[in-house]
Design an enzyme around this catalytic site. Structure first.
Site, short mmCIF file in Angstrom:
data_model
loop_
_atom_site.label_atom_id
_atom_site.label_comp_id
_atom_site.label_asym_id
_atom_site.label_seq_id
_atom_site.Cartn_x
_atom_site.Cartn_y
_atom_site.Cartn_z
CG PHE A 102 48.64 42.81 33.38
CD1 PHE A 102 49.11 42.17 32.24
CD2 PHE A 102 48.03 44.04 33.25
CE1 PHE A 102 48.97 42.75 31.00
CE2 PHE A 102 47.88 44.63 32.01
CZ PHE A 102 48.35 43.99 30.87
CG ASP B 126 43.64 40.61 37.97
OD1 ASP B 126 42.74 40.09 37.28
OD2 ASP B 126 44.28 41.61 37.59
CE1 TYR C 294 40.75 42.91 28.41
CE2 TYR C 294 39.21 44.36 29.53
CZ TYR C 294 40.49 43.89 29.36
OH TYR C 294 41.52 44.37 30.14
CE LYS C 295 42.92 39.94 30.01
NZ LYS C 295 43.71 40.44 28.87
NE ARG D 143 49.24 36.35 25.91
CZ ARG D 143 48.48 37.22 26.58
NH1 ARG D 143 48.53 37.26 27.89
NH2 ARG D 143 47.70 38.07 25.94
#
Length: 396
Positions: free
Chosen positions: A114, A183, A208-209, A355
């Site tokens: 990321f 990560d 939060y995912k 995605r």
């Protein structure tokens, strides 16, 4: 007892008429979250005021919530702490790992990482006279060498869903004397992570995912217990002090993972996260992974059979990917906007990636079939080719 995924689905507020396949970006709201936050505000903040830090346990909340996440990532009690943002936790972990290898300069990552992680590592490298070395994802193993200080890898690629082999890469890094930082932003709550079993050194992640903590929910950090008393992050905060309320002028690190605390914890946000974690109490992670594979395999098969205009952008072998599937289309952004307009919510990643995240807690095979049908219809009839579907919003 096998995990009851029909029951876990009931724990979430899923808007009528929406097929939600974007839990790898933001999870939906757990039904109990609003009440828990309201209770915290009316029963704790409003009535206890500042005494809530002791009476309501706000001060110890980062460790208590961290213990609930630990089980989901293959860590032990007392090894995970919450707080701050993921970028801050990346900075802490990489800086601590680099400091434990002071005679080495190289921080290795990959181009599928990321971008924010790379930004953090680049800034740190400039500050401590290190070198950030970035290679293609499939070249990481060959790039591990004796000058490596830190291997910084996001386990699951945010665009393709490609999953790195944590155990193999960690073992190779250790053979060359380096430390690892993982990560878990697209892993925690999506795949069967085993930090202790893989011998990892540091790990960070957001909530939060797939963990469904809500927008801006706090990040977590884990340190292998063998390193917890040695790790010294550059970012030394008040809450990470051995005795914060002694108000010493000099920093003394707290014991173990507590030293990875920085600022005041986001108590309201953590109340929502704590509610979100309740659903995980009855979830077996092996069951979760098996369901994830069933969903993603069915989606790939359905799309490839009905949507010849798109190209698979994820590994075909389920053992090599996380819980998301990506396809490419030259007008991917417009196609995704057309899908969203029809109630199928995924997301777009530049330059041309559609995605789709599959969250086993609330997605099922009916969601898969419906998403395939809508995507096939949009592509066959070119309903994506409207001017408004090509106008990019601030958040894509």
């Amino acid at each position: 007892m096998p995990t009851d995924f029909t029951n876990t689905r009931r724990a979430f507020h899923l808007p009528e008429g929406v097929t939600y396949l974007d839990g790898n970006s933001l999870g939906p709201m757990p039904r109990d979250a609003a009440r828990r936050v309201a209770d915290m505000m009316t029963d704790e903040w409003s009535q206890m005021l500042i005494t809530g830090w002791n009476k309501a346990g706000w001060y110890v909340q980062p460790r208590k919530v961290g213990d609930r996440i630990a089980r989901l990532i293959g860590a032990g009690p007392g090894q995970v702490v919450m707080g701050d943002t993921l970028s801050i936790k990346v900075f802490q972990a990489v800086s601590a790992a680099r400091a434990l290898r002071p005679d080495r300069r190289v921080i290795l990552s990959d181009s599928g990482n990321f971008p924010s992680d790379l930004y953090v590592a680049e800034g740190l490298a400039k500050a401590v006279d290190a070198e950030l070395r970035v290679v293609a994802p499939e070249q990481v193993a060959d790039a591990i060498s004796d000058d490596l200080a830190v291997l910084m890898i996001t386990e699951v690629d945010y665009r393709t869903g490609r999953r790195h082999d944590m155990k193999a890469l960690t073992e190779k890094a250790h053979r060359h004397g380096a430390l690892t930082v993982w990560d878990l932003a697209h892993s925690a709550g999506a795949v069967d992570v085993d930090l202790l079993g893989c011998g990892a050194d540091f790990a960070v992640g957001c909530t939060y995912k797939y963990l469904n903590g809500g927008p801006g929910a706090p990040a977590f950090i884990w340190t292998n217990p063998d390193l917890a008393e040695q790790a010294q992050p550059i970012l030394q905060g008040w809450m990470g002090h051995a005795a914060p309320f002694a108000f010493d002028m000099e920093y003394r690190p707290a014991a173990g993972i507590e030293r990875m605390r920085v600022g005041t914890p986001p108590v309201i946000a953590m109340a929502a996260l704590d509610a979100a974690l309740d659903v995980w109490d009855d979830v077996d992670m092996a069951d979760l992974r098996a369901r994830s594979i069933d969903l993603t395999q069915a989606f790939i098969a359905g799309v490839e059979a009905n949507c010849p205009e798109v190209t698979l952008n994820s590994p075909r072998d389920p053992s090599q990917r996380g819980s998301q599937v990506s396809f490419r289309h030259p007008d991917g952004y417009a196609v995704m906007q057309a899908l969203i307009a029809r109630g199928v919510i995924g997301d777009f990643r530049a330059p041309d990636v559609l995605r789709f995240g599959f969250a086993p807690l609330y997605n099922d095979l009916d969601d898969v079939a419906h998403a395939v049908d809508i995507l096939a219809d949009i592509l066959a009839n070119r309903t994506w080719n409207r001017p408004d579907f090509h106008q990019k919003a601030a958040v894509t």
